[in-house]
Design a protein around this motif. Structure first.
Motif, PDB file in Angstrom:
ATOM      1  N   LYS A  51       2.378   1.899  -3.379  1.00  0.00           N
ATOM      2  CA  LYS A  51       1.377   2.434  -4.304  1.00  0.00           C
ATOM      3  C   LYS A  51       1.136   3.915  -4.030  1.00  0.00           C
ATOM      4  CE  LYS A  51      -1.128  -1.950  -4.874  1.00  0.00           C
ATOM      5  NZ  LYS A  51      -2.379  -2.676  -4.596  1.00  0.00           N
ATOM      6  N   ARG A  52       1.046   4.281  -2.748  1.00  0.00           N
ATOM      7  CA  ARG A  52       0.833   5.692  -2.383  1.00  0.00           C
ATOM      8  C   ARG A  52       1.994   6.554  -2.880  1.00  0.00           C
ATOM      9  NH1 ARG A  52      -2.254   7.140   2.242  1.00  0.00           N
ATOM     10  NH2 ARG A  52      -0.427   8.196   3.139  1.00  0.00           N
ATOM     11  N   SER A  85      -7.173  -0.866  -7.547  1.00  0.00           N
ATOM     12  CA  SER A  85      -6.787  -0.253  -6.271  1.00  0.00           C
ATOM     13  C   SER A  85      -6.582   1.255  -6.369  1.00  0.00           C
ATOM     14  CB  SER A  85      -5.499  -0.902  -5.750  1.00  0.00           C
ATOM     15  OG  SER A  85      -4.415  -0.616  -6.616  1.00  0.00           O
ATOM     16  N   VAL A 101       0.837  -1.208   0.000  1.00  0.00           N
ATOM     17  CA  VAL A 101       0.000   0.000   0.000  1.00  0.00           C
ATOM     18  C   VAL A 101       0.865   1.249   0.000  1.00  0.00           C
ATOM     19  CG1 VAL A 101      -1.673   1.344   1.325  1.00  0.00           C
ATOM     20  CG2 VAL A 101      -1.950  -1.136   1.112  1.00  0.00           C
ATOM     21  N   ILE A 106      -6.445   3.883  -3.115  1.00  0.00           N
ATOM     22  CA  ILE A 106      -5.173   4.554  -2.789  1.00  0.00           C
ATOM     23  C   ILE A 106      -5.330   6.068  -2.892  1.00  0.00           C
ATOM     24  CG2 ILE A 106      -2.773   4.862  -3.505  1.00  0.00           C
ATOM     25  CD1 ILE A 106      -3.387   2.168  -2.168  1.00  0.00           C
TER      26      ILE A 106
END
Length: 205
Positions: A12-13, A46, A9, A50
């Motif tokens: 991805k951020r 996603s 996560v 996100i």
């Protein structure tokens, strides 16, 4: 053969923030759902989650214009957010260090002429927990080392480009409003109300 490990996560951020900083542009969700998988390897499913997490953390700004939501992130805001986080972590670290020192003093006192006691055992346990917390805080602080003068200057230059991009969008909105008034005879306040344009909408100085 082992399966390819997906992005976490946090990865991805980070990659999604790179899209905003590298392009200095404003996007709709559908834009990000096309760009993020192709350029940053973020799965399309996603992207919305996100993006919303970045909005919730104040790292990405969003506004609704008409029926569409737009998203953008200025590097200067990200820098301020990192500085605030860094200051909070440093404060926590200082408080933990002071408490650790007090506990160590208490432990030393408890050793004088005493056997192992429940109080000393509790203090020792708390001290170990504080040491672990201190290590965690030090690791967090390490993440914000990029807030040095060179990076700040680079972000200032990026912010200048971002401001110019924002003002180009403002030009476009004013042009659309002018066209709508000529084409349909709408009053300006009616256009603003219909499309959610605030009264003080103007260029960024």
């Amino acid at each position: 053969m082992s399966k390819k490990k997906g992005l976490s996560v946090e990865e991805k951020r980070t990659r999604m923030m790179e899209i905003f900083f590298e392009t200095k542009d404003v996007f709709q969700l559908k834009d990000m759902e096309k760009i993020a998988p192709k350029e940053k390897g973020i799965t399309a499913m996603s992207v919305k989650e996100i993006l919303q997490s970045l909005v919730d953390d104040g790292m990405v700004d969003t506004d609704r214009i008409g029926t569409s939501n737009y998203f953008w992130a200025f590097p200067s805001k990200a820098l301020h957010a990192r500085k605030r986080k860094l200051e909070a972590l440093e404060t926590q670290l200082a408080e933990s260090s002071q408490k650790k020192e007090r506990l160590q003093q208490s432990i030393e006192k408890s050793k004088i002429g005493r056997q192992e006691t429940a109080e000393r055992a509790a203090l020792t346990k708390e001290l170990a927990a504080l040491r672990q917390k201190k290590e965690h805080l030090m690791a967090e602080i390490e993440k914000y080392k990029e807030c040095d003068p060179d990076v700040v200057e680079e972000i200032r230059q990026a912010n200048k480009v971002a401001k110019e991009a924002a003002n180009r969008w403002t030009d476009n909105i004013f042009a659309i409003k002018s066209w709508a008034k000529r084409k349909f005879g709408f009053e300006e306040n009616r256009i603003d109300k219909s499309f959610g344009i605030p009264e003080d909408f103007d260029y960024i100085d």
